[in-house]
Design a protein around this motif. Structure first.
Motif, PDB file in Angstrom:
ATOM      1  N   LEU A  23       0.825  -1.209   0.000  1.00 26.77           N
ATOM      2  CA  LEU A  23       0.000   0.000   0.000  1.00 26.77           C
ATOM      3  C   LEU A  23       0.859   1.259   0.000  1.00 26.77           C
ATOM      4  O   LEU A  23       0.519   2.253  -0.653  1.00 26.77           O
ATOM      5  CB  LEU A  23      -0.930   0.014   1.212  1.00 26.77           C
ATOM      6  N   GLY A  24       1.965   1.239   0.716  1.00 26.38           N
ATOM      7  CA  GLY A  24       2.873   2.385   0.729  1.00 26.38           C
ATOM      8  C   GLY A  24       3.453   2.680  -0.633  1.00 26.38           C
ATOM      9  O   GLY A  24       3.600   3.838  -1.030  1.00 26.38           O
ATOM     10  N   VAL A  25       3.763   1.638  -1.392  1.00 23.99           N
ATOM     11  CA  VAL A  25       4.274   1.831  -2.755  1.00 23.99           C
ATOM     12  C   VAL A  25       3.158   2.307  -3.674  1.00 23.99           C
ATOM     13  O   VAL A  25       3.356   3.210  -4.498  1.00 23.99           O
ATOM     14  CB  VAL A  25       4.914   0.521  -3.277  1.00 23.99           C
ATOM     15  N   MET A  26       1.966   1.714  -3.521  1.00 24.10           N
ATOM     16  CA  MET A  26       0.848   2.110  -4.381  1.00 24.10           C
ATOM     17  C   MET A  26       0.403   3.545  -4.126  1.00 24.10           C
ATOM     18  O   MET A  26      -0.106   4.206  -5.016  1.00 24.10           O
ATOM     19  CB  MET A  26      -0.344   1.159  -4.182  1.00 24.10           C
ATOM     20  N   LEU A  27       0.585   4.029  -2.904  1.00 27.27           N
ATOM     21  CA  LEU A  27       0.208   5.397  -2.570  1.00 27.27           C
ATOM     22  C   LEU A  27       1.412   6.332  -2.691  1.00 27.27           C
ATOM     23  O   LEU A  27       1.635   7.191  -1.834  1.00 27.27           O
ATOM     24  CB  LEU A  27      -0.401   5.448  -1.167  1.00 27.27           C
ATOM     25  N   PHE A  28       2.158   6.134  -3.751  1.00 26.94           N
ATOM     26  CA  PHE A  28       3.279   7.013  -4.107  1.00 26.94           C
ATOM     27  C   PHE A  28       4.324   7.106  -3.006  1.00 26.94           C
ATOM     28  O   PHE A  28       4.736   8.184  -2.594  1.00 26.94           O
ATOM     29  CB  PHE A  28       2.780   8.410  -4.505  1.00 26.94           C
ATOM     30  N   PHE A  29       4.753   5.935  -2.521  1.00 25.27           N
ATOM     31  CA  PHE A  29       5.836   5.826  -1.550  1.00 25.27           C
ATOM     32  C   PHE A  29       5.556   6.641  -0.288  1.00 25.27           C
ATOM     33  O   PHE A  29       6.349   7.476   0.124  1.00 25.27           O
ATOM     34  CB  PHE A  29       7.168   6.211  -2.193  1.00 25.27           C
ATOM     35  N   ASP A  30       4.420   6.361   0.307  1.00 23.19           N
ATOM     36  CA  ASP A  30       4.063   6.976   1.580  1.00 23.19           C
ATOM     37  C   ASP A  30       4.994   6.425   2.658  1.00 23.19           C
ATOM     38  O   ASP A  30       4.985   5.234   2.968  1.00 23.19           O
ATOM     39  CB  ASP A  30       2.604   6.671   1.922  1.00 23.19           C
ATOM     40  N   ALA A  35       7.245   2.521   6.541  1.00 22.02           N
ATOM     41  CA  ALA A  35       7.918   2.297   7.820  1.00 22.02           C
ATOM     42  C   ALA A  35       7.132   1.310   8.676  1.00 22.02           C
ATOM     43  O   ALA A  35       7.707   0.401   9.295  1.00 22.02           O
ATOM     44  CB  ALA A  35       8.099   3.622   8.553  1.00 22.02           C
ATOM     45  N   LEU A  36       5.809   1.454   8.713  1.00 22.32           N
ATOM     46  CA  LEU A  36       4.977   0.523   9.462  1.00 22.32           C
ATOM     47  C   LEU A  36       5.080  -0.887   8.884  1.00 22.32           C
ATOM     48  O   LEU A  36       5.186  -1.873   9.622  1.00 22.32           O
ATOM     49  CB  LEU A  36       3.521   1.001   9.457  1.00 22.32           C
ATOM     50  N   GLY A  37       5.081  -0.988   7.559  1.00 19.80           N
ATOM     51  CA  GLY A  37       5.228  -2.289   6.911  1.00 19.80           C
ATOM     52  C   GLY A  37       6.566  -2.936   7.225  1.00 19.80           C
ATOM     53  O   GLY A  37       6.641  -4.146   7.468  1.00 19.80           O
ATOM     54  N   ASN A  38       7.629  -2.143   7.262  1.00 19.23           N
ATOM     55  CA  ASN A  38       8.949  -2.681   7.600  1.00 19.23           C
ATOM     56  C   ASN A  38       8.985  -3.213   9.024  1.00 19.23           C
ATOM     57  O   ASN A  38       9.520  -4.294   9.280  1.00 19.23           O
ATOM     58  CB  ASN A  38      10.026  -1.599   7.430  1.00 19.23           C
ATOM     59  N   MET A  39       8.420  -2.453   9.950  1.00 20.95           N
ATOM     60  CA  MET A  39       8.416  -2.885  11.349  1.00 20.95           C
ATOM     61  C   MET A  39       7.591  -4.164  11.532  1.00 20.95           C
ATOM     62  O   MET A  39       8.005  -5.085  12.240  1.00 20.95           O
ATOM     63  CB  MET A  39       7.872  -1.774  12.251  1.00 20.95           C
ATOM     64  N   PHE A  83      11.542   6.648  -1.596  1.00 14.00           N
ATOM     65  CA  PHE A  83      11.815   6.027  -2.897  1.00 14.00           C
ATOM     66  C   PHE A  83      13.208   5.410  -2.925  1.00 14.00           C
ATOM     67  O   PHE A  83      13.378   4.236  -3.287  1.00 14.00           O
ATOM     68  CB  PHE A  83      11.664   7.066  -4.017  1.00 14.00           C
ATOM     69  N   ILE A  84      14.206   6.166  -2.524  1.00  8.26           N
ATOM     70  CA  ILE A  84      15.580   5.650  -2.516  1.00  8.26           C
ATOM     71  C   ILE A  84      15.692   4.512  -1.504  1.00  8.26           C
ATOM     72  O   ILE A  84      16.343   3.492  -1.768  1.00  8.26           O
ATOM     73  CB  ILE A  84      16.571   6.788  -2.190  1.00  8.26           C
TER      74      ILE A  84
END
Length: 130
Positions: A23-30, A35-39, A83-84
């Motif tokens: 979702l973070g990627v689909m929402l233009f790298f939110d 960060a929540l997904g990584n945790m 993004f980076i």
């Protein structure tokens, strides 16, 4: 193979972590969702295989470059360079978990509908990061 309660929670956390990263990627790298997904992904992985095995997995000598890139990408996402950070994190993820892709493809080829798609003449010869 039966899973313990902690492993079941770990599977759920890993699934939600992957969902939040998607979702973070689909929402233009939110950056917040990434960060929540990584945790969630890291905590779920730790619950699935245990803290000691997680440490040894990330600290293996042949996986140090992947670990450095994966953790560096997570830190970049935390510092709002989403993004980076995701590019660096994906590179680290492929270095860390690239050995599992042939096993996953072999499993997918045994599934009813997906197996038929992966057995098509033009797709069958393609090797996934072998």
């Amino acid at each position: 193979m039966w899973l313990s309660d902690a492993q079941k929670i770990g599977v759920a956390l890993t699934t939600f972590g992957t969902l939040f990263m998607f979702l973070g990627v689909m929402l233009f790298f939110d950056a917040a969702l990434l960060a929540l997904g990584n945790m969630l992904f890291l905590s779920g992985l730790t619950l699935i295989i245990g803290p000691q095995k997680t440490f040894y997995f990330f600290a293996r000598k042949q996986k140090l470059r992947g670990t450095a890139c994966f953790i560096g990408g997570i830190l970049l996402v935390f510092m709002k360079y989403a993004f980076i950070g995701m590019i660096v994190e994906i590179f680290g993820f492929l270095n860390l978990f690239g050995d599992f892709f042939p096993v996953v493809v072999t499993f997918l080829r045994q599934l009813p509908f997906i197996g038929n798609l992966l057995s098509l003449p033009y797709i069958r010869p393609v090797r996934v990061l072998c």
